[in-house]
Design a protein around this motif. Sequence first.
Motif, PDB file in Angstrom:
ATOM      1  N   GLY A 161       0.783  -1.225   0.000  1.00 41.10           N
ATOM      2  CA  GLY A 161       0.000   0.000   0.000  1.00 41.10           C
ATOM      3  C   GLY A 161       0.813   1.273   0.000  1.00 41.10           C
ATOM      4  O   GLY A 161       0.258   2.365  -0.167  1.00 41.10           O
ATOM      5  N   PHE A 162       2.119   1.152   0.153  1.00 39.80           N
ATOM      6  CA  PHE A 162       2.952   2.360   0.150  1.00 39.80           C
ATOM      7  C   PHE A 162       3.060   2.893  -1.264  1.00 39.80           C
ATOM      8  O   PHE A 162       3.348   2.153  -2.199  1.00 39.80           O
ATOM      9  CB  PHE A 162       4.343   2.059   0.705  1.00 39.80           C
ATOM     10  N   ASN A 163       2.889   4.207  -1.393  1.00 33.94           N
ATOM     11  CA  ASN A 163       2.978   4.844  -2.707  1.00 33.94           C
ATOM     12  C   ASN A 163       3.860   6.077  -2.584  1.00 33.94           C
ATOM     13  O   ASN A 163       3.579   6.980  -1.799  1.00 33.94           O
ATOM     14  CB  ASN A 163       1.584   5.235  -3.194  1.00 33.94           C
ATOM     15  N   PHE A 164       4.945   6.077  -3.358  1.00 34.50           N
ATOM     16  CA  PHE A 164       5.874   7.209  -3.294  1.00 34.50           C
ATOM     17  C   PHE A 164       5.185   8.533  -3.619  1.00 34.50           C
ATOM     18  O   PHE A 164       5.621   9.589  -3.166  1.00 34.50           O
ATOM     19  CB  PHE A 164       7.053   6.987  -4.244  1.00 34.50           C
ATOM     20  N   ASP A 165       4.115   8.492  -4.380  1.00 27.35           N
ATOM     21  CA  ASP A 165       3.416   9.725  -4.763  1.00 27.35           C
ATOM     22  C   ASP A 165       2.794  10.421  -3.557  1.00 27.35           C
ATOM     23  O   ASP A 165       2.421  11.588  -3.642  1.00 27.35           O
ATOM     24  CB  ASP A 165       2.313   9.407  -5.769  1.00 27.35           C
ATOM     25  N   ASP A 166       2.658   9.721  -2.455  1.00 25.65           N
ATOM     26  CA  ASP A 166       2.000  10.280  -1.281  1.00 25.65           C
ATOM     27  C   ASP A 166       2.963  10.867  -0.264  1.00 25.65           C
ATOM     28  O   ASP A 166       2.530  11.359   0.791  1.00 25.65           O
ATOM     29  CB  ASP A 166       1.167   9.189  -0.583  1.00 25.65           C
ATOM     30  N   TYR A 167       4.254  10.848  -0.585  1.00 21.35           N
ATOM     31  CA  TYR A 167       5.251  11.234   0.416  1.00 21.35           C
ATOM     32  C   TYR A 167       6.290  12.216  -0.130  1.00 21.35           C
ATOM     33  O   TYR A 167       6.591  12.228  -1.326  1.00 21.35           O
ATOM     34  CB  TYR A 167       5.990   9.988   0.921  1.00 21.35           C
ATOM     35  N   ASP A 168       6.809  13.009   0.791  1.00 23.06           N
ATOM     36  CA  ASP A 168       8.010  13.784   0.515  1.00 23.06           C
ATOM     37  C   ASP A 168       9.189  12.834   0.708  1.00 23.06           C
ATOM     38  O   ASP A 168       9.262  12.123   1.711  1.00 23.06           O
ATOM     39  CB  ASP A 168       8.131  14.965   1.477  1.00 23.06           C
ATOM     40  N   ILE A 169      10.098  12.846  -0.261  1.00 20.14           N
ATOM     41  CA  ILE A 169      11.157  11.844  -0.295  1.00 20.14           C
ATOM     42  C   ILE A 169      12.523  12.507  -0.357  1.00 20.14           C
ATOM     43  O   ILE A 169      12.694  13.565  -0.987  1.00 20.14           O
ATOM     44  CB  ILE A 169      10.994  10.936  -1.524  1.00 20.14           C
ATOM     45  N   GLY A 170      13.478  11.876   0.280  1.00 15.93           N
ATOM     46  CA  GLY A 170      14.836  12.382   0.210  1.00 15.93           C
ATOM     47  C   GLY A 170      15.856  11.292  -0.029  1.00 15.93           C
ATOM     48  O   GLY A 170      15.625  10.138   0.326  1.00 15.93           O
ATOM     49  N   TRP A 171      16.934  11.667  -0.653  1.00 15.28           N
ATOM     50  CA  TRP A 171      18.115  10.811  -0.757  1.00 15.28           C
ATOM     51  C   TRP A 171      19.169  11.381   0.184  1.00 15.28           C
ATOM     52  O   TRP A 171      19.432  12.595   0.174  1.00 15.28           O
ATOM     53  CB  TRP A 171      18.659  10.781  -2.183  1.00 15.28           C
ATOM     54  N   PHE A 172      19.757  10.504   0.969  1.00 18.24           N
ATOM     55  CA  PHE A 172      20.777  10.889   1.932  1.00 18.24           C
ATOM     56  C   PHE A 172      21.992  10.003   1.738  1.00 18.24           C
ATOM     57  O   PHE A 172      21.915   8.956   1.117  1.00 18.24           O
ATOM     58  CB  PHE A 172      20.232  10.747   3.359  1.00 18.24           C
ATOM     59  N   ARG A 173      23.116  10.432   2.300  1.00 20.58           N
ATOM     60  CA  ARG A 173      24.293   9.591   2.229  1.00 20.58           C
ATOM     61  C   ARG A 173      25.116   9.762   3.498  1.00 20.58           C
ATOM     62  O   ARG A 173      25.018  10.774   4.193  1.00 20.58           O
ATOM     63  CB  ARG A 173      25.138   9.942   1.005  1.00 20.58           C
ATOM     64  N   GLN A 174      25.903   8.758   3.759  1.00 17.59           N
ATOM     65  CA  GLN A 174      26.776   8.802   4.920  1.00 17.59           C
ATOM     66  C   GLN A 174      28.089   8.127   4.581  1.00 17.59           C
ATOM     67  O   GLN A 174      28.122   6.941   4.234  1.00 17.59           O
ATOM     68  CB  GLN A 174      26.133   8.125   6.127  1.00 17.59           C
ATOM     69  N   ALA A 175      29.154   8.908   4.658  1.00 22.39           N
ATOM     70  CA  ALA A 175      30.495   8.393   4.434  1.00 22.39           C
ATOM     71  C   ALA A 175      31.104   7.990   5.775  1.00 22.39           C
ATOM     72  O   ALA A 175      30.680   8.496   6.819  1.00 22.39           O
ATOM     73  CB  ALA A 175      31.355   9.450   3.751  1.00 22.39           C
ATOM     74  N   PRO A 176      32.067   7.101   5.768  1.00 26.04           N
ATOM     75  CA  PRO A 176      32.699   6.672   7.027  1.00 26.04           C
ATOM     76  C   PRO A 176      33.216   7.850   7.829  1.00 26.04           C
ATOM     77  O   PRO A 176      33.909   8.722   7.303  1.00 26.04           O
ATOM     78  CB  PRO A 176      33.838   5.774   6.552  1.00 26.04           C
ATOM     79  N   GLY A 177      32.850   7.910   9.099  1.00 28.29           N
ATOM     80  CA  GLY A 177      33.334   8.967   9.969  1.00 28.29           C
ATOM     81  C   GLY A 177      32.633  10.300   9.805  1.00 28.29           C
ATOM     82  O   GLY A 177      33.018  11.280  10.447  1.00 28.29           O
ATOM     83  N   LYS A 178      31.619  10.332   8.938  1.00 31.09           N
ATOM     84  CA  LYS A 178      30.911  11.590   8.708  1.00 31.09           C
ATOM     85  C   LYS A 178      29.437  11.448   9.070  1.00 31.09           C
ATOM     86  O   LYS A 178      28.897  10.341   9.133  1.00 31.09           O
ATOM     87  CB  LYS A 178      31.051  12.019   7.246  1.00 31.09           C
ATOM     88  N   GLU A 179      28.793  12.568   9.283  1.00 29.86           N
ATOM     89  CA  GLU A 179      27.370  12.549   9.575  1.00 29.86           C
ATOM     90  C   GLU A 179      26.566  12.301   8.301  1.00 29.86           C
ATOM     91  O   GLU A 179      27.008  12.588   7.194  1.00 29.86           O
ATOM     92  CB  GLU A 179      26.952  13.884  10.200  1.00 29.86           C
TER      93      GLU A 179
END
Length: 124
Positions: free
Chosen positions: A27-45
């Motif tokens: 039932g999850f639909n990406f059209d219904d949500y605000d979406i983000g891409w995030f990343r995390q490198a070693p030792g970083k936030e």
Amino acid sequence: VQLQASGGGLVQPGGSLSLSCASATPGFNFDDYDIGWFRQAPGKEREGVACFNEAGVTTYVAASVKGRFTVSRDSAKNAVFLQMNSPKYEDSAVYYCATIAHPTYCRANYIHSLGQGTLVTVSS
């Protein structure tokens, strides 16, 4: 909400890579949500890479990737994508997709549901 990023791997500087994010939650639909891409490198936030709102409008792109990375959504496939062009060594990280509390604030503390990440390694 279960989200899963995929498509990571080894890419050469200046190459290209496309990441995908899908959901296993019924039932999850990406059209219904605000979406983000995030990343995390070693030792970083963890940091926001790009975010977009329910309408599919990009609301934020990190300065470090502007002009190189783009986000998109495919409603028919119920998936979102991060196209990485001309990646640099410093783009190496685990990349995550997430639902976010507000599309204006593409920051880790506004993450609602964080998916499992995919590792991107930029190396020659």
